[in-house]
Design an enzyme around this catalytic site. Structure first.
Site, PDB file in Angstrom:
ATOM      1  N   THR A  25      -5.744  24.898  25.377  1.00 43.04           N
ATOM      2  CA  THR A  25      -6.967  24.276  25.324  1.00 43.04           C
ATOM      3  C   THR A  25      -7.525  22.852  25.446  1.00 43.04           C
ATOM      4  O   THR A  25      -8.328  23.034  25.954  1.00 43.04           O
ATOM      5  CB  THR A  25      -8.100  24.973  23.431  1.00 43.04           C
ATOM      6  OG1 THR A  25      -6.985  23.969  23.017  1.00 43.04           O
ATOM      7  CG2 THR A  25      -8.188  26.436  23.684  1.00 43.04           C
ATOM      8  N   GLY A  26      -6.043  22.629  25.424  1.00 44.70           N
ATOM      9  CA  GLY A  26      -6.380  20.767  25.531  1.00 44.70           C
ATOM     10  C   GLY A  26      -6.215  20.144  24.774  1.00 44.70           C
ATOM     11  O   GLY A  26      -7.450  19.339  24.573  1.00 44.70           O
ATOM     12  N   GLY A  78       0.539  29.359  23.088  1.00 43.88           N
ATOM     13  CA  GLY A  78       0.872  28.964  24.185  1.00 43.88           C
ATOM     14  C   GLY A  78       2.380  28.307  24.074  1.00 43.88           C
ATOM     15  O   GLY A  78       2.455  27.422  23.055  1.00 43.88           O
ATOM     16  N   HIS A  79       3.377  28.726  24.148  1.00 39.99           N
ATOM     17  CA  HIS A  79       4.674  28.062  24.581  1.00 39.99           C
ATOM     18  C   HIS A  79       5.363  27.734  25.657  1.00 39.99           C
ATOM     19  O   HIS A  79       5.094  27.969  26.161  1.00 39.99           O
ATOM     20  CB  HIS A  79       5.387  29.643  23.854  1.00 39.99           C
ATOM     21  CG  HIS A  79       4.787  30.407  22.618  1.00 39.99           C
ATOM     22  ND1 HIS A  79       5.282  31.756  22.202  1.00 39.99           N
ATOM     23  CD2 HIS A  79       3.458  30.063  21.301  1.00 39.99           C
ATOM     24  CE1 HIS A  79       4.608  31.815  21.182  1.00 39.99           C
ATOM     25  NE2 HIS A  79       3.542  31.433  20.992  1.00 39.99           N
ATOM     26  N   ASP A  93       1.856  26.193  17.386  1.00 44.47           N
ATOM     27  CA  ASP A  93       2.697  24.915  17.723  1.00 44.47           C
ATOM     28  C   ASP A  93       3.855  24.323  17.209  1.00 44.47           C
ATOM     29  O   ASP A  93       3.767  22.947  17.486  1.00 44.47           O
ATOM     30  CB  ASP A  93       1.524  23.739  18.339  1.00 44.47           C
ATOM     31  CG  ASP A  93       0.232  24.251  18.908  1.00 44.47           C
ATOM     32  OD1 ASP A  93       0.408  25.948  19.442  1.00 44.47           O
ATOM     33  OD2 ASP A  93      -0.496  24.796  18.355  1.00 44.47           O
ATOM     34  N   GLU A  94       4.256  25.553  16.702  1.00 47.19           N
ATOM     35  CA  GLU A  94       5.436  24.958  15.486  1.00 47.19           C
ATOM     36  C   GLU A  94       6.648  24.641  16.977  1.00 47.19           C
ATOM     37  O   GLU A  94       7.648  24.323  16.211  1.00 47.19           O
ATOM     38  CB  GLU A  94       6.009  25.884  14.712  1.00 47.19           C
ATOM     39  CG  GLU A  94       5.605  25.389  13.414  1.00 47.19           C
ATOM     40  CD  GLU A  94       4.850  27.173  13.499  1.00 47.19           C
ATOM     41  OE1 GLU A  94       4.090  27.298  14.592  1.00 47.19           O
ATOM     42  OE2 GLU A  94       3.778  27.194  12.638  1.00 47.19           O
ATOM     43  N   GLY A  95       6.770  24.776  18.003  1.00 47.83           N
ATOM     44  CA  GLY A  95       8.263  24.751  18.927  1.00 47.83           C
ATOM     45  C   GLY A  95       8.715  26.529  18.599  1.00 47.83           C
ATOM     46  O   GLY A  95      10.069  26.060  18.759  1.00 47.83           O
ATOM     47  N   LYS A  96       7.786  27.339  18.504  1.00 48.06           N
ATOM     48  CA  LYS A  96       8.977  28.286  18.470  1.00 48.06           C
ATOM     49  C   LYS A  96       8.876  29.175  20.405  1.00 48.06           C
ATOM     50  O   LYS A  96       9.710  29.927  20.184  1.00 48.06           O
ATOM     51  CB  LYS A  96       7.719  29.982  18.201  1.00 48.06           C
ATOM     52  CG  LYS A  96       6.996  29.456  16.661  1.00 48.06           C
ATOM     53  CD  LYS A  96       5.959  30.862  16.880  1.00 48.06           C
ATOM     54  CE  LYS A  96       4.539  30.493  17.183  1.00 48.06           C
ATOM     55  NZ  LYS A  96       3.376  29.151  17.431  1.00 48.06           N
ATOM     56  N   GLN A  98       1.196  32.436  17.147  1.00 50.86           N
ATOM     57  CA  GLN A  98       0.821  31.538  15.969  1.00 50.86           C
ATOM     58  C   GLN A  98       1.305  31.636  14.974  1.00 50.86           C
ATOM     59  O   GLN A  98       2.488  31.163  15.025  1.00 50.86           O
ATOM     60  CB  GLN A  98      -0.516  33.070  15.811  1.00 50.86           C
ATOM     61  CG  GLN A  98      -1.990  32.749  17.121  1.00 50.86           C
ATOM     62  CD  GLN A  98      -1.807  33.855  17.720  1.00 50.86           C
ATOM     63  OE1 GLN A  98      -1.156  35.307  17.485  1.00 50.86           O
ATOM     64  NE2 GLN A  98      -1.133  33.120  18.770  1.00 50.86           N
TER      65      GLN A  98
HETATM   66  P1  GDP Z   1       5.021  27.361  19.651  1.00 53.36           P
HETATM   67  O1  GDP Z   1       3.096  27.281  20.346  1.00 53.36           O
HETATM   68  O2  GDP Z   1       5.391  27.483  18.617  1.00 53.36           O
HETATM   69  O3  GDP Z   1       5.754  27.378  21.051  1.00 53.36           O
HETATM   70  O4  GDP Z   1       4.767  25.552  20.328  1.00 53.36           O
HETATM   71  P2  GDP Z   1       3.979  24.693  21.715  1.00 53.36           P
HETATM   72  O5  GDP Z   1       4.722  24.607  23.369  1.00 53.36           O
HETATM   73  O6  GDP Z   1       2.787  24.953  21.344  1.00 53.36           O
HETATM   74  O7  GDP Z   1       3.840  23.154  21.184  1.00 53.36           O
HETATM   75  C1  GDP Z   1       5.437  22.306  20.853  1.00 53.36           C
HETATM   76  C2  GDP Z   1       5.412  21.287  21.968  1.00 53.36           C
HETATM   77  O8  GDP Z   1       6.779  20.670  21.082  1.00 53.36           O
HETATM   78  C3  GDP Z   1       5.951  21.539  23.164  1.00 53.36           C
HETATM   79  O9  GDP Z   1       5.122  20.395  24.186  1.00 53.36           O
HETATM   80  C4  GDP Z   1       7.658  21.482  23.145  1.00 53.36           C
HETATM   81  O10 GDP Z   1       7.532  20.952  24.106  1.00 53.36           O
HETATM   82  C5  GDP Z   1       7.579  20.161  21.739  1.00 53.36           C
HETATM   83  N1  GDP Z   1       8.714  20.230  21.794  1.00 53.36           N
HETATM   84  C6  GDP Z   1       9.626  21.855  20.728  1.00 53.36           C
HETATM   85  N2  GDP Z   1      10.371  21.204  20.063  1.00 53.36           N
HETATM   86  C7  GDP Z   1      10.522  19.957  20.076  1.00 53.36           C
HETATM   87  C8  GDP Z   1      11.197  18.568  19.329  1.00 53.36           C
HETATM   88  O11 GDP Z   1      12.021  18.819  18.422  1.00 53.36           O
HETATM   89  N3  GDP Z   1      11.280  17.376  19.439  1.00 53.36           N
HETATM   90  C9  GDP Z   1       9.997  16.962  21.216  1.00 53.36           C
HETATM   91  N4  GDP Z   1       9.971  15.772  20.815  1.00 53.36           N
HETATM   92  N5  GDP Z   1       8.892  17.915  21.395  1.00 53.36           N
HETATM   93  C10 GDP Z   1       9.563  19.140  20.954  1.00 53.36           C
HETATM   94  P1  IMO Z   2       0.878  29.016  19.372  1.00 49.40           P
HETATM   95  O1  IMO Z   2       1.606  31.005  19.504  1.00 49.40           O
HETATM   96  C1  IMO Z   2      -2.660  27.387  17.231  1.00 49.40           C
HETATM   97  C2  IMO Z   2      -6.242  28.816  16.305  1.00 49.40           C
HETATM   98  C3  IMO Z   2      -7.251  28.764  16.914  1.00 49.40           C
HETATM   99  C4  IMO Z   2      -8.083  29.198  15.699  1.00 49.40           C
HETATM  100  C5  IMO Z   2      -8.143  29.919  15.319  1.00 49.40           C
HETATM  101  C6  IMO Z   2      -8.419  31.158  15.997  1.00 49.40           C
HETATM  102  O2  IMO Z   2       0.933  28.635  20.353  1.00 49.40           O
HETATM  103  O3  IMO Z   2       1.271  28.593  18.287  1.00 49.40           O
HETATM  104  P2  IMO Z   2      -8.199  32.294  17.289  1.00 49.40           P
HETATM  105  O4  IMO Z   2      -8.444  32.551  19.515  1.00 49.40           O
HETATM  106  O5  IMO Z   2      -6.871  33.533  17.389  1.00 49.40           O
HETATM  107  O6  IMO Z   2      -9.120  33.711  17.829  1.00 49.40           O
HETATM  108  O7  IMO Z   2      -8.705  31.218  17.349  1.00 49.40           O
HETATM  109  O8  IMO Z   2      -6.039  29.962  15.517  1.00 49.40           O
HETATM  110  N1  IMO Z   2      -5.095  29.375  16.952  1.00 49.40           N
HETATM  111  C7  IMO Z   2      -3.603  28.710  17.383  1.00 49.40           C
HETATM  112  N2  IMO Z   2      -3.619  27.117  16.701  1.00 49.40           N
HETATM  113  N3  IMO Z   2      -1.228  27.684  18.200  1.00 49.40           N
HETATM  114  C8  IMO Z   2      -1.713  29.169  18.437  1.00 49.40           C
HETATM  115  O9  IMO Z   2      -0.671  29.872  19.701  1.00 49.40           O
HETATM  116  C9  IMO Z   2      -3.053  30.074  17.800  1.00 49.40           C
HETATM  117  N4  IMO Z   2      -3.435  30.955  19.001  1.00 49.40           N
HETATM  118  C10 IMO Z   2      -4.478  30.212  17.858  1.00 49.40           C
HETATM  119  O10 IMO Z   2      -7.264  27.567  16.829  1.00 49.40           O
HETATM  120  O11 IMO Z   2      -7.998  28.155  14.617  1.00 49.40           O
HETATM  121 MG    MG Z   3       1.518  26.808  21.133  1.00 43.64          MG
END
Ligand code: GDP
Ligand code: IMO
Ligand code: MG
Length: 424
Positions: free
Chosen positions: A299-300, A40-41, A13-16, A222
């Site tokens: 998952t929320g 979840g991107h 969830d780094e913002g990939k 991930q």
């Molecule tokens: P991913 O799984 O690495 O693609 O990241 P997620 O989408 O799960 O989570 C990143 C969250 O941060 C998302 O809700 C994005 O819309 C948000 N986001 C991404 N880059 C930034 C940023 O630079 N600033 C802020 N405030 N939000 C960001």
């Molecule tokens: P994105 O691509 C954050 C975590 C789960 C759990 C562990 C194993 O959005 O960054 P799994 O269902 O893969 O067997 O769960 O990995 N996990 C993530 N955490 N971002 C994800 O994907 C994740 N995908 C799995 O929360 O700790």
């Molecule tokens: Mg994500």
């Protein structure tokens, strides 16, 4: 650079998704190489928000998208996403699905859920999307692959063989309900009809695209610390998100990859169980979660929040071969007067280390050693270039670069697609 891997450098969830969306503008093809709908991107474009689980994020820009052999595919989720993008007016005819990717079947979801329930306090906190059981069947050589959907007879036969064992397992071990062969066979034949046109020899396709001199992005899901080999085992996912696996997960040679961009938040989050040395204690934890909207896309669930951990990032640079960093969500830190940054760990024997501990027990006991930087306490919305950043924000970024020996070339200043600063 023709072939670039975008890899998560922390716990996901780094913002990939946002970084892939940005770079996809100037790319020809975007490939996913591992994972499945545990990802979840999120991509925010004006008033529209896309939350993508199965397709590569390049779909939002209408780019050709590859789901590589290293991925696991839940056909129901994939079809849902294809339908959604089509209903939003996007073309999905250039989605290429590897015949060697494995299918997440309904019993994988049931086993993931039952196994987590059974583990109780020892649960991993998976996304319960069937990821672990699906990759386990792949390794056991029992899996059903995308190519099996090409022939209705083979598909039915494979489901029948799998169910004979899985139903025993579900009923006797997990005390769950068994699955009915006819129901599943009919459901999967209907999915198969929808998805067959997308099945492609994706290794051949990507090889050809690279030979033609086109630009290809490899989108990690991930992240490094969730990697099955290099992450915080057993609190990891069941695939290899690390950048070198982009080659295996798509079917090209390792020497075809030209550049690796690591994506890291300016702080850290983790969802699910497992050790987390720089996890924030006290009220700032909730504050950070609210400011960063740190709730899981899939998952929320509440994400656990921590201060930036440079020991873990240094490790991510090593195991991925990161050339450049994208530092996202710097804007979220605008609200703190002081910013602790973890520069080393103190281990049980009181030894201080800048290197990520190789042994689980050392990592579990590691205590963060912080260097505290002043905050900037002003919003970053108006910053149009890195030069516009407050001096303290620039110092924060410079510390990261100095400690890691890697340039930060992209800085996130907001969720919106355009809220990113680029450095040469
Ligand atoms: P991913 O799984 O690495 O693609 O990241 P997620 O989408 O799960 O989570 C990143 C969250 O941060 C998302 O809700 C994005 O819309 C948000 N986001 C991404 N880059 C930034 C940023 O630079 N600033 C802020 N405030 N939000 C960001
Ligand atoms: P994105 O691509 C954050 C975590 C789960 C759990 C562990 C194993 O959005 O960054 P799994 O269902 O893969 O067997 O769960 O990995 N996990 C993530 N955490 N971002 C994800 O994907 C994740 N995908 C799995 O929360 O700790
Ligand atoms: Mg994500």
């Amino acid at each position: 650079m023709p072939a670039t891997v975008i890899v998560g450098a922390q716990w996901g969830d780094e913002g990939k998704g946002k970084i892939v969306d940005l770079l996809a503008q100037d790319s020809d093809v975007v490939c996913r190489y591992q994972g499945g709908p545990n990802a979840g991107h999120t991509i925010v474009v004006g008033d529209e928000t896309y939350k993508i689980r199965a397709l590569p994020s390049g779909i939002v820009r209408g780019k050709p998208c590859v789901i590589g052999n290293g991925c696991v595919v839940d056909l129901e989720v994939l079809i849902g996403e294809l339908d959604e993008f089509e209903s939003r007016g996007q073309d999905t005819s250039k989605v290429y699905l590897s015949g060697n990717a494995h299918l997440i079947m309904p019993w994988h979801l049931a086993i993931d859920q039952a196994s987590e329930r059974r583990l109780g306090k020892l649960a991993i906190g998976t996304t319960r999307r069937g990821i672990g059981p699906c990759y386990a069947d792949k390794a056991m050589r029992l899996g059903i692959r995308v190519q099996d959907i090409l022939d209705p007879k083979i598909l039915r036969q494979k489901i029948e063989v799998a169910l004979a064992e899985k139903n025993l397992w579900l009923v006797r071990v997990y005390e769950s309900e068994p699955f009915d062969l006819e129901t599943i066979a009919a459901q999967y034949e209907s999915y198969a009809q929808r998805v067959r046109p997308y099945v492609t020899d994706t290794s051949l396709y990507v090889d050809q695209v690279l030979r033609d001199g086109k630009v290809v992005l490899f989108e990690g899901a991930q992240a490094t610390l969730l990697d099955l080999d290099h992450g915080t085992y057993p609190f990891v996912t069941s695939s290899n998100p690390v950048a070198p696996n982009a080659a295996t997960g798509v079917g090209i040679g390792a020497n075809r990859i030209d550049r690796v961009i690591g994506v890291a938040k300016a702080y850290v989050t983790r969802v699910g169980e497992g050790p987390f040395p720089s996890e924030i204690q006290g009220a700032d934890q909730d504050r950070m979660r609210e400011l960063g909207h740190e709730y899981g896309t899939v998952t929320g669930r509440s994400r656990r929040c921590g201060w930036l951990d440079l020991v873990a990032l240094r490790y991510a640079v090593r195991v991925n071969g990161i050339d450049q960093l994208a530092l996202t969500k710097l804007d979220v830190l605008s609200h703190f007067s002081e910013l602790p940054v973890c520069v080393s760990y103190r281990l049980r024997n009181d030894v201080e280390t800048r290197d990520f501990p190789a042994h689980q027990s050392d990592f579990h006991a590691a205590r963060p050693v912080y260097e505290t930087l002043p905050g900037w306490e002003e919003p970053l919305d108006a910053c149009a270039s890195v030069d516009d950043l407050p001096a303290s924000a620039r110092r924060y970024v410079e510390l990261v670069e100095r400690e890691l020996g890697v340039e930060v070339t992209l800085i996130g200043t907001g969720a919106e697609r355009t809220s990113v600063l680029t450095r040469a």
